[in-house]
Design a protein around this motif. Structure first.
Motif, short mmCIF file in Angstrom:
data_model
loop_
_atom_site.label_atom_id
_atom_site.label_comp_id
_atom_site.label_asym_id
_atom_site.label_seq_id
_atom_site.Cartn_x
_atom_site.Cartn_y
_atom_site.Cartn_z
N TYR A 49 0.85 -1.19 0.00
CA TYR A 49 0.00 0.00 0.00
C TYR A 49 0.88 1.23 0.00
O TYR A 49 2.00 1.22 0.51
CB TYR A 49 -0.93 0.00 1.22
N GLN A 50 0.39 2.30 -0.59
CA GLN A 50 1.14 3.55 -0.66
C GLN A 50 0.47 4.60 0.21
O GLN A 50 -0.75 4.64 0.33
CB GLN A 50 1.22 4.05 -2.11
N ALA B 118 -10.12 -5.40 1.65
CA ALA B 118 -9.76 -6.21 0.48
C ALA B 118 -10.82 -6.10 -0.61
O ALA B 118 -10.49 -5.94 -1.79
CB ALA B 118 -9.56 -7.67 0.90
N GLN B 119 -12.09 -6.18 -0.21
CA GLN B 119 -13.18 -6.10 -1.18
C GLN B 119 -13.19 -4.74 -1.87
O GLN B 119 -13.33 -4.65 -3.10
CB GLN B 119 -14.51 -6.35 -0.47
N LEU B 120 -13.02 -3.67 -1.10
CA LEU B 120 -13.06 -2.34 -1.68
C LEU B 120 -11.83 -2.04 -2.52
O LEU B 120 -11.92 -1.34 -3.53
CB LEU B 120 -13.21 -1.30 -0.56
N ARG B 121 -10.68 -2.57 -2.11
CA ARG B 121 -9.47 -2.33 -2.90
C ARG B 121 -9.51 -3.03 -4.25
O ARG B 121 -8.88 -2.58 -5.21
CB ARG B 121 -8.24 -2.79 -2.11
N SER B 122 -10.25 -4.12 -4.34
CA SER B 122 -10.34 -4.85 -5.60
C SER B 122 -11.52 -4.41 -6.45
O SER B 122 -11.69 -4.87 -7.58
CB SER B 122 -10.44 -6.36 -5.33
N GLY C 117 -14.40 2.32 -7.20
CA GLY C 117 -13.65 3.44 -6.65
C GLY C 117 -12.29 2.99 -6.17
O GLY C 117 -11.83 1.90 -6.51
N THR C 118 -11.65 3.83 -5.37
CA THR C 118 -10.28 3.57 -4.93
C THR C 118 -10.14 3.78 -3.43
O THR C 118 -10.69 4.75 -2.89
CB THR C 118 -9.29 4.49 -5.65
N TYR D 192 -4.07 5.99 7.75
CA TYR D 192 -5.44 6.49 7.63
C TYR D 192 -6.00 5.97 6.31
O TYR D 192 -5.25 5.75 5.34
CB TYR D 192 -5.42 8.01 7.61
N SER D 193 -7.30 5.76 6.24
CA SER D 193 -7.87 5.22 5.01
C SER D 193 -9.03 6.08 4.52
O SER D 193 -9.73 6.72 5.30
CB SER D 193 -8.35 3.78 5.22
N LEU D 194 -9.21 6.06 3.22
CA LEU D 194 -10.21 6.89 2.53
C LEU D 194 -10.70 6.14 1.31
O LEU D 194 -9.90 5.58 0.55
CB LEU D 194 -9.57 8.22 2.11
#
Length: 545
Positions: A39-40, A278-282, A286-287, A515-517
């Protein structure tokens, strides 16, 4: 979760750096494999390409109030960041910049003088003056306000108007931290006239607020949503809102929040549910973005008169926790075990010294046999430890179950006490709500780039000192640190405070995570990190195409 205060995490491939524009990390197993894709961490998302009529944003809970004096958690601050402003501003890269004050001076150790910005308008059209600033800050000194930030003003003797656009704070002892905290809730400026008019209803759905931010409150439908409207007279033209309105929807259930992102019924939100990462990243809807985070998850000890009052029991519990497994289960592998109560990104005041400070700390040890022995030596075998758990966020339940399991293996009887999502925040603002509870999961975060802010919460009598821990040597060292104007000197003293906290464990460190968005494909422009609690992040969001 308090979501209290506090990632440049270690400057290695598996950790995050607060100043990085493209660092990556993943939790490592013993065989060197990783449990999550790299992750970046970046402070911003791509700039918006145009204006939009509106966007919808998710909050994991409804704000209990919009009164800045008691805004002590993510939901209210996420809204207020766009409505009310402070004397200074925390920027997306975790720096402190001018806000409603253009500068501050410290003519002597006991005096701070603030020069205010000219021509700033409140949402009702009135012009901001020094009287408004004095009234706003003085509320924290009034016991009737019940300010969550009262301890930030503990060294204040008086706050006075010293010119039409000048305010002077006189101190009883030197306090550098107060000046920095005026970039957070303690430095919020509200209309003096509106405060007098609203009275006890201030900040409620009925009383409202009247501030200076890029958005004003338009409609608050309790239990459902809160809508903001664009402020056409906003003073900072570099942050003129790109959206005419913002609608916050309250979605407590983490799975429902993720489904709202995937369905498109919500355009974005901070603090993405870890179970859905994991579900949202794939997903192609969106991102997921990762940003700088001053927060670290930990276990706050609420009762030092009970089982956990013995340091050996606290040490045992710390040794019994498999932090790598907790990171995998609670943070989807996006994170790293914590070595101290405050995250490394909380050390923005001394980024060149941070790695050295943390290298001097012991690595978290997973040692069940050693932990069991400590419990036996303390005579605590079979004794009860009550821990709060809640469906508010999946990681709370994950950590609570891990603590219960660890306790069983070392001879402690850990009882989990369910707390409703709406009541979980009360554990951090109401001492009565903590009665009968020994442990609670926190996410201690710094509102400013100075780690001394976090360690202030362990000072005797501080509002954030949930377990009333007290250490005279710690207090004396803190008093030296808060008087140190030189950042390097202050950082060195704070590192000593950190060492005491690690040794004494009034809070047991767990893990650090970015932090995540989440943003869908329609919008972009949001800052990614924890600075969104005080930076007008909604103003920068606009069309992605």
């Amino acid at each position: 979760m308090r979501l209290s205060r506090s990632a440049s995490l270690l400057a290695t491939a598996t950790l995050l750096a607060v100043t990085a524009t493209g660092c990556s990390g993943a939790t490592k197993n013993a065989d060197g494999s990783t449990d999550a894709a790299a992750y970046q961490v970046t402070p911003d998302t791509p700039a918006a390409k145009g204006a939009i009529p509106s966007f919808t944003w998710s909050l994991y809970a409804e704000p209990q109030t919009l009164d800045y004096a008691v805004a002590y958690d993510y939901p209210p601050n996420t809204v207020l960041a766009n409505v009310c402003e402070q004397l200074f501003r925390v920027t997306p890269d975790l720096k402190i910049a001018p806000g409603l004050a253009v500068k501050s001076t410290n003519p002597d150790p006991l005096t701070w003088v603030y020069t205010l910005r000219e021509g700033v308008k409140f949402h009702d059209g009135a012009t901001m003056t020094a009287d408004d600033v004095v009234a706003s800050l003085q509320r924290h000194l009034d016991p009737a306000t019940g300010s969550s930030w009262g301890s930030a003003f503990k060294n204040v003797d008086s706050i006075e108007k010293s010119g039409p656009l000048e305010v002077t704070i006189h101190l009883t002892k030197p306090d550098v931290l107060l000046n920095e905290l005026l970039a957070a809730s303690p430095g919020t400026v509200e209309s003096a006239a509106y405060l007098a008019k609203a009275g006890k209803d201030y900040g409620s759905p009925q009383g409202g607020v009247d501030c200076t931010g890029p958005y004003a409150v338009d409609k608050w439908s309790q239990g459902d949503s809160l809508t903001l409207k664009k402020n056409p007279a906003y003073w900072d033209t570099s942050l003129t809102p790109k959206a005419d309105s913002v609608k916050f929807v309250f979605i407590q259930d983490p799975a429902a929040r993720a489904n709202a992102f995937l369905s498109g019924s919500v355009d974005g939100g901070y603090m993405v549910p870890s179970a859905s990462l994991a579900q949202l990243r794939s997903s192609d809807r969106g991102t997921v973005h990762f940003g700088p985070n001053t927060g670290a998850a930990g276990l706050a000890v609420l009762d030092l008169q009970g089982t956990l009052g013995d340091l050996r029991v606290r040490q045992a519990l710390s040794k019994a926790l498999d932090r790598t497994a907790i990171v995998k289960a609670a943070a989807a592998g996006v994170g790293t075990p914590a070595k101290a109560p405050a995250a490394q990104a909380a050390w923005g005041v001394a980024p060149d010294r941070t790695a050295g400070y943390f290298a001097a700390l012991p690595e978290p040890v997973y040692d069940l046999a050693g932990a069991k022995k400590l419990v036996q030596e303390a005579g605590a075998t079979g004794r009860k430890v009550v821990m709060a758990t809640s469906s508010l966020a999946p990681e709370i339940s994950v950590v609570a179950n891990a603590v219960q399991s660890a306790g069983k293996q070392i001879g402690l009887d850990v009882e989990l006490k369910p707390v409703a999502p709406d009541a979980y925040t009360a554990l951090f603002v109401d001492p009565a709500a903590r009665a009968g509870i020994d442990l609670v999961v926190t996410n201690g975060y710094d509102n400013t780039p100075d780690p001394l802010e976090f360690y202030q919460s362990l000072h005797t009598g501080d509002f954030g000192n949930y377990g009333n821990w007290s250490n005279p040597a710690y207090d004396a060292l803190f008093d030296r640190a808060i008087a140190a104007a030189d950042p390097a000197t202050r950082a060195d003293l704070t590192a000593e405070l950190q060492q005491i906290a690690v040794n004494e464990l009034p809070s047991i460190p767990l893990y650090e995570a970015p932090y995540s968005l989440f943003l869908n494909k329609r919008i972009t422009g949001a800052p990614t990190g924890i600075a969104q609690l005080y930076y007008p992040w909604a103003a920068t969001i606009g069309a992605a195409n």
